[in-house]
Design a protein around this motif. Structure first.
Motif, PDB file in Angstrom:
ATOM      1  N   LYS A   1       0.833  -1.204   0.000  1.00 27.30           N
ATOM      2  CA  LYS A   1       0.000   0.000   0.000  1.00 27.30           C
ATOM      3  C   LYS A   1       0.866   1.253   0.000  1.00 27.30           C
ATOM      4  O   LYS A   1       0.613   2.208  -0.732  1.00 27.30           O
ATOM      5  CB  LYS A   1      -0.919   0.005   1.221  1.00 27.30           C
ATOM      6  CG  LYS A   1      -1.844   1.212   1.280  1.00 27.30           C
ATOM      7  CD  LYS A   1      -2.494   1.374   2.652  1.00 27.30           C
ATOM      8  CE  LYS A   1      -3.481   0.294   2.932  1.00 27.30           C
ATOM      9  NZ  LYS A   1      -4.250   0.555   4.176  1.00 27.30           N
ATOM     10  N   GLN A   2       1.914   1.248   0.808  1.00 26.06           N
ATOM     11  CA  GLN A   2       2.801   2.407   0.874  1.00 26.06           C
ATOM     12  C   GLN A   2       3.550   2.604  -0.436  1.00 26.06           C
ATOM     13  O   GLN A   2       3.723   3.734  -0.911  1.00 26.06           O
ATOM     14  CB  GLN A   2       3.785   2.245   2.034  1.00 26.06           C
ATOM     15  CG  GLN A   2       4.624   3.479   2.316  1.00 26.06           C
ATOM     16  CD  GLN A   2       5.325   3.401   3.656  1.00 26.06           C
ATOM     17  OE1 GLN A   2       5.062   2.493   4.452  1.00 26.06           O
ATOM     18  NE2 GLN A   2       6.203   4.339   3.931  1.00 26.06           N
TER      19      GLN A   2
ATOM     20  N   HIS B   1      -2.538   0.440  10.154  1.00 25.39           N
ATOM     21  CA  HIS B   1      -1.241   1.083   9.949  1.00 25.39           C
ATOM     22  C   HIS B   1      -1.306   2.376   9.139  1.00 25.39           C
ATOM     23  O   HIS B   1      -0.271   2.942   8.809  1.00 25.39           O
ATOM     24  CB  HIS B   1      -0.286   0.100   9.262  1.00 25.39           C
ATOM     25  CG  HIS B   1      -0.170  -1.206   9.983  1.00 25.39           C
ATOM     26  ND1 HIS B   1       0.380  -1.309  11.243  1.00 25.39           N
ATOM     27  CD2 HIS B   1      -0.548  -2.462   9.618  1.00 25.39           C
ATOM     28  CE1 HIS B   1       0.348  -2.582  11.626  1.00 25.39           C
ATOM     29  NE2 HIS B   1      -0.208  -3.301  10.662  1.00 25.39           N
ATOM     30  N   ASP B   2      -2.523   2.826   8.781  1.00 28.06           N
ATOM     31  CA  ASP B   2      -2.635   4.029   7.951  1.00 28.06           C
ATOM     32  C   ASP B   2      -1.936   5.225   8.583  1.00 28.06           C
ATOM     33  O   ASP B   2      -1.241   5.986   7.903  1.00 28.06           O
ATOM     34  CB  ASP B   2      -4.103   4.374   7.703  1.00 28.06           C
ATOM     35  CG  ASP B   2      -4.776   3.398   6.752  1.00 28.06           C
ATOM     36  OD1 ASP B   2      -4.063   2.576   6.142  1.00 28.06           O
ATOM     37  OD2 ASP B   2      -6.010   3.447   6.621  1.00 28.06           O
TER      38      ASP B   2
ATOM     39  N   LYS C   1       1.890   9.333   8.000  1.00 28.44           N
ATOM     40  CA  LYS C   1       2.815  10.251   8.681  1.00 28.44           C
ATOM     41  C   LYS C   1       4.200  10.200   8.035  1.00 28.44           C
ATOM     42  O   LYS C   1       4.822  11.231   7.766  1.00 28.44           O
ATOM     43  CB  LYS C   1       2.911   9.888  10.164  1.00 28.44           C
ATOM     44  CG  LYS C   1       3.806  10.808  10.999  1.00 28.44           C
ATOM     45  CD  LYS C   1       3.669  10.441  12.484  1.00 28.44           C
ATOM     46  CE  LYS C   1       4.518  11.363  13.352  1.00 28.44           C
ATOM     47  NZ  LYS C   1       5.938  11.006  13.299  1.00 28.44           N
ATOM     48  N   GLU C   2       4.681   8.994   7.762  1.00 29.47           N
ATOM     49  CA  GLU C   2       5.992   8.833   7.129  1.00 29.47           C
ATOM     50  C   GLU C   2       5.999   9.447   5.731  1.00 29.47           C
ATOM     51  O   GLU C   2       6.970  10.115   5.336  1.00 29.47           O
ATOM     52  CB  GLU C   2       6.355   7.349   7.060  1.00 29.47           C
ATOM     53  CG  GLU C   2       7.735   7.084   6.481  1.00 29.47           C
ATOM     54  CD  GLU C   2       8.110   5.610   6.495  1.00 29.47           C
ATOM     55  OE1 GLU C   2       8.890   5.201   5.608  1.00 29.47           O
ATOM     56  OE2 GLU C   2       7.627   4.864   7.374  1.00 29.47           O
TER      57      GLU C   2
ATOM     58  N   ALA D   1     -13.740   2.154  16.752  1.00 29.36           N
ATOM     59  CA  ALA D   1     -14.221   1.829  18.094  1.00 29.36           C
ATOM     60  C   ALA D   1     -13.227   0.920  18.817  1.00 29.36           C
ATOM     61  O   ALA D   1     -13.503  -0.252  19.073  1.00 29.36           O
ATOM     62  CB  ALA D   1     -15.592   1.174  18.005  1.00 29.36           C
ATOM     63  N   HIS D   2     -12.070   1.476  19.107  1.00 27.26           N
ATOM     64  CA  HIS D   2     -11.033   0.715  19.794  1.00 27.26           C
ATOM     65  C   HIS D   2     -10.183   1.713  20.582  1.00 27.26           C
ATOM     66  O   HIS D   2      -9.357   2.431  20.014  1.00 27.26           O
ATOM     67  CB  HIS D   2     -10.184  -0.040  18.773  1.00 27.26           C
ATOM     68  CG  HIS D   2      -9.326  -1.109  19.382  1.00 27.26           C
ATOM     69  ND1 HIS D   2      -8.248  -0.829  20.204  1.00 27.26           N
ATOM     70  CD2 HIS D   2      -9.394  -2.462  19.288  1.00 27.26           C
ATOM     71  CE1 HIS D   2      -7.680  -1.952  20.578  1.00 27.26           C
ATOM     72  NE2 HIS D   2      -8.357  -2.963  20.030  1.00 27.26           N
ATOM     73  N   LYS D   3     -10.400   1.770  21.896  1.00 25.93           N
ATOM     74  CA  LYS D   3      -9.799   2.806  22.734  1.00 25.93           C
ATOM     75  C   LYS D   3      -8.283   2.815  22.643  1.00 25.93           C
ATOM     76  O   LYS D   3      -7.662   3.869  22.474  1.00 25.93           O
ATOM     77  CB  LYS D   3     -10.234   2.606  24.185  1.00 25.93           C
ATOM     78  CG  LYS D   3      -9.708   3.675  25.135  1.00 25.93           C
ATOM     79  CD  LYS D   3     -10.196   3.437  26.558  1.00 25.93           C
ATOM     80  CE  LYS D   3      -9.636   4.504  27.502  1.00 25.93           C
ATOM     81  NZ  LYS D   3     -10.076   4.273  28.890  1.00 25.93           N
ATOM     82  N   ARG D   4      -7.636   1.656  22.749  1.00 24.57           N
ATOM     83  CA  ARG D   4      -6.175   1.599  22.760  1.00 24.57           C
ATOM     84  C   ARG D   4      -5.589   2.083  21.433  1.00 24.57           C
ATOM     85  O   ARG D   4      -4.588   2.815  21.413  1.00 24.57           O
ATOM     86  CB  ARG D   4      -5.712   0.170  23.060  1.00 24.57           C
ATOM     87  CG  ARG D   4      -4.186   0.014  23.151  1.00 24.57           C
ATOM     88  CD  ARG D   4      -3.817  -1.374  23.661  1.00 24.57           C
ATOM     89  NE  ARG D   4      -4.411  -2.410  22.861  1.00 24.57           N
ATOM     90  CZ  ARG D   4      -3.915  -2.841  21.697  1.00 24.57           C
ATOM     91  NH1 ARG D   4      -2.818  -2.278  21.196  1.00 24.57           N
ATOM     92  NH2 ARG D   4      -4.509  -3.813  21.032  1.00 24.57           N
ATOM     93  N   LYS D   5      -6.204   1.675  20.323  1.00 24.66           N
ATOM     94  CA  LYS D   5      -5.705   2.107  19.015  1.00 24.66           C
ATOM     95  C   LYS D   5      -5.875   3.610  18.833  1.00 24.66           C
ATOM     96  O   LYS D   5      -5.011   4.286  18.275  1.00 24.66           O
ATOM     97  CB  LYS D   5      -6.416   1.337  17.899  1.00 24.66           C
ATOM     98  CG  LYS D   5      -6.028  -0.140  17.820  1.00 24.66           C
ATOM     99  CD  LYS D   5      -6.752  -0.834  16.677  1.00 24.66           C
ATOM    100  CE  LYS D   5      -6.404  -2.322  16.628  1.00 24.66           C
ATOM    101  NZ  LYS D   5      -5.009  -2.550  16.241  1.00 24.66           N
TER     102      LYS D   5
END
Length: 335
Positions: free
Chosen positions: A245-246, A270-271, A276-277, A295-299
């Motif tokens: 993808k990158q 990983h988007d 960012k890179e 809907a994932h607090k840690r992520k």
């Protein structure tokens, strides 16, 4: 090979690609026709269609021909997995495009002695995007959980498997307001810009028609759908090698160095790291980054921390498409 030894008819799937006024680049795949009907209902039909999407019978090492509307033609050859690529330096290709920048061409099997029936009188349409000169910027978007509910952050990815195998493309749900947002970006601040949209996903090419059908049915702007080859068994990505993808995104930026881009993805996988890179590497080409919240607090905490002190490019973590539209309007991207 069909059931009971019956030989399936042959087809060519021309993937929508992109190029420039002086660079023609097209790719696709030669396959047996598995008669996949994306509209068929029922659990057994869905399971059977999913099996056929991944259990492909490729037409390997076979000559294929590409013909432009101008009459110019080229001959190439499929590889050991049925894929072909035409990478040709040409001139004045823009003259062959329509007002949106699409160039039409035709694919066919070059060998008349295949001894197999070929679909559509051996004529298969293809399209290549050469961004309109009216385009002010381009958009590069992820698909999974950015415009299409996939459940990529679900436990053990079980929702991804279920949605891919057991849901028809016509019943897949786009994220609310996404098609409206992309259509506004495509038309731009003047309403007439024809800004190109590129859809980039980590999904394999086997899902190309499935995703193409989904985008068409839900009124997303037409754009190249860029996927990846299935990795060969036992073959892993080399250490330090960029995800496919990158690589695709970087190639788009290099192909159109004078065009600015908006990157759209989600906060689930990983988007954020990839975008960012890329923005740090090409700060003058990236106008904004939109990351849809998941809907994932840690992520979400990880992504928020990643951009806490980041100032290179405007970044917005969005809860809804309307929030993204408001930001795009304030920054002059849309009307």
């Amino acid at each position: 090979m069909g059931l009971f030894g019956k030989k399936d008819k042959l087809q060519i799937i021309a993937f929508q690609s992109y190029g420039t006024d002086s660079h023609f680049y097209a790719r696709g795949r030669a396959l047996e026709d598995e008669e996949i009907d994306l509209s068929r209902k029922g659990f057994i039909n869905l399971l059977w269609n999913s099996y056929k999407r991944f259990e492909t019978d490729e037409i390997r090492n076979t000559p294929v021909r590409l013909k432009l509307g101008s009459g110019k033609s080229f001959t190439g050859k499929t590889d050991g997995r049925g894929y072909y690529i035409f990478d040709e330096p040409l001139e004045n290709l823009r003259e062959l495009t329509n007002e949106e920048g699409w160039l039409s061409y035709e694919m066919s099997y070059a060998n008349s002695n295949l001894r197999r029936e070929v679909l559509h009188q051996n004529r298969f349409p293809g399209e290549l995007l050469i961004p309109s000169e009216n385009a002010r910027f381009g958009v590069i978007s992820d698909i999974d959980d950015t415009i299409l509910h996939t459940g990529v952050v679900s436990s053990l990815k079980w929702r991804v498997v279920f949605n891919t195998l057991f849901k028809r493309a016509s019943k897949r749900t786009p994220l609310e307001g996404a098609a409206k947002f992309y259509s506004l970006l495509h038309r731009g601040s003047s309403g007439k810009e024809a800004n190109p949209i590129f859809y980039v996903s980590h999904s394999p090419w086997n899902l190309y028609r499935y995703l193409e059908f989904f985008l068409q049915k839900n009124n997303f702007p037409k754009g190249p759908i860029l996927l990846r080859n299935f990795p060969r068994l036992g073959l892993r990505r080399k250490q330090g090698e960029k995800p496919q993808k990158q690589k695709e995104i970087l190639n788009i930026l290099k192909t159109y160095p004078s065009l600015k881009f908006i990157l759209i993805g989600d906060s689930g996988e990983h988007d954020a790291d990839i975008y960012k890179e890329i923005a740090e590497q090409y700060p003058n080409q990236i106008s904004a980054i939109y990351l849809r919240s998941v809907a994932h607090k840690r992520k979400m905490e990880r992504v928020s921390g990643l951009f806490e002190t980041y100032k290179t490019t405007p970044v917005l973590l969005v809860e809804s498409s309307e929030q993204a539209i408001d930001h795009a309007r304030e920054n002059g991207f849309v009307i």
